[in-house]
Design an enzyme around this catalytic site. Structure first.
Site, PDB file in Angstrom:
ATOM      1  N   GLN A  63      40.874 -44.606 138.486  1.00 46.53           N
ATOM      2  CA  GLN A  63      40.438 -45.860 138.133  1.00 46.53           C
ATOM      3  C   GLN A  63      41.558 -46.825 137.456  1.00 46.53           C
ATOM      4  OE1 GLN A  63      37.046 -47.145 139.347  1.00 46.53           O
ATOM      5  NE2 GLN A  63      37.088 -45.226 140.246  1.00 46.53           N
ATOM      6  N   GLU A  64      42.123 -47.722 138.095  1.00 47.84           N
ATOM      7  CA  GLU A  64      43.514 -48.415 137.760  1.00 47.84           C
ATOM      8  C   GLU A  64      43.017 -49.625 136.862  1.00 47.84           C
ATOM      9  OE1 GLU A  64      46.123 -48.741 140.884  1.00 47.84           O
ATOM     10  OE2 GLU A  64      46.252 -46.451 141.080  1.00 47.84           O
ATOM     11  N   SER A  67      46.533 -53.301 132.908  1.00 48.49           N
ATOM     12  CA  SER A  67      47.138 -52.884 131.765  1.00 48.49           C
ATOM     13  C   SER A  67      47.254 -51.389 132.400  1.00 48.49           C
ATOM     14  CB  SER A  67      46.449 -52.923 130.628  1.00 48.49           C
ATOM     15  OG  SER A  67      47.109 -52.266 129.524  1.00 48.49           O
ATOM     16  N   GLU A  75      40.787 -36.743 138.273  1.00 50.22           N
ATOM     17  CA  GLU A  75      40.457 -35.301 137.693  1.00 50.22           C
ATOM     18  C   GLU A  75      40.045 -35.554 136.494  1.00 50.22           C
ATOM     19  OE1 GLU A  75      43.415 -36.390 139.037  1.00 50.22           O
ATOM     20  OE2 GLU A  75      44.386 -34.623 140.191  1.00 50.22           O
ATOM     21  N   CYS A 115      46.513 -34.514 133.503  1.00 46.88           N
ATOM     22  CA  CYS A 115      45.244 -33.922 133.973  1.00 46.88           C
ATOM     23  C   CYS A 115      45.127 -32.410 133.711  1.00 46.88           C
ATOM     24  CB  CYS A 115      45.095 -34.366 135.420  1.00 46.88           C
ATOM     25  SG  CYS A 115      44.533 -36.108 135.669  1.00 46.88           S
TER      26      CYS A 115
END
Ligand code: THU
Length: 160
Positions: A63-64, A67, A75, A115
């Protein structure tokens, strides 16, 4: 000075058809959830699926955010979801897959360092290794019997 050699043991399967049936199914769940990635900046979609000891499958995708550092990898989305939803259950296996909107990802994509660190915390918490399988969009699947195989010299609570 004395040299210190660190070795890791991994297993490589030539394709998804070669891995055990339950892992194939877990990877299918990762492939499916990969579509839910919100990756308008990198155009690189990652899916992760983990199976718990209560048979629940918990998934996550990257999920980008505009910012950039506020975004989160697939993960960690999955492992924090598992921690929040099933705090008393052990994570047994995680399957990871990545797909680029720009090119065919045929080499296995391992979890990033952050991760690995997040995942190893749960191995320590549950006192049980998490089996890890990762691939690209197609091609080989790599297995690590524990996150530690990918994170030698781990920073853990014994360092504090
Ligand atoms: N990404 C993951 O989801 N997992 C990883 O282990 C490596 C990178 C995501 C973060 C970002 O949204 C995109 O892939 C490009 O780095």
């Amino acid at each position: 000075m004395k040299p210190l050699t660190i070795t890791s043991q991994l297993e490589v399967y030539e394709s998804l058809e070669d891995v055990p049936q339950d892992v194939q199914e877990l990877m299918e769940a990762a492939i499916k959830v990969r579509n839910s990635a919100y990756a308008p900046y990198s155009n690189f979609k990652v899916g992760a699926a983990m199976i718990l000891d209560n048979n629940e499958v918990v998934v996550g995708s990257n999920q980008e955010n505009a910012s950039y550092p506020s975004g989160l990898c697939a993960e960690r989305t999955a492992v924090y979801s598992a921690g929040a939803r099933f705090p008393d259950n052990d994570i047994l296996k995680i399957a990871i897959t990545a797909k680029s909107m720009h090119h065919q990802v045929v080499t296995p994509v391992p979890p990033c360092g952050a991760c690995r660190q997040a995942l190893v915390e749960y191995e320590i918490k549950q006192k049980k290794a998490i089996e890890l399988y990762f691939m690209g969009e197609s091609g080989q699947v790599v297995k690590a019997a524990s996150v530690r195989e990918l994170l030698p010299l781990v920073f853990d609570n014994s360092c504090l």
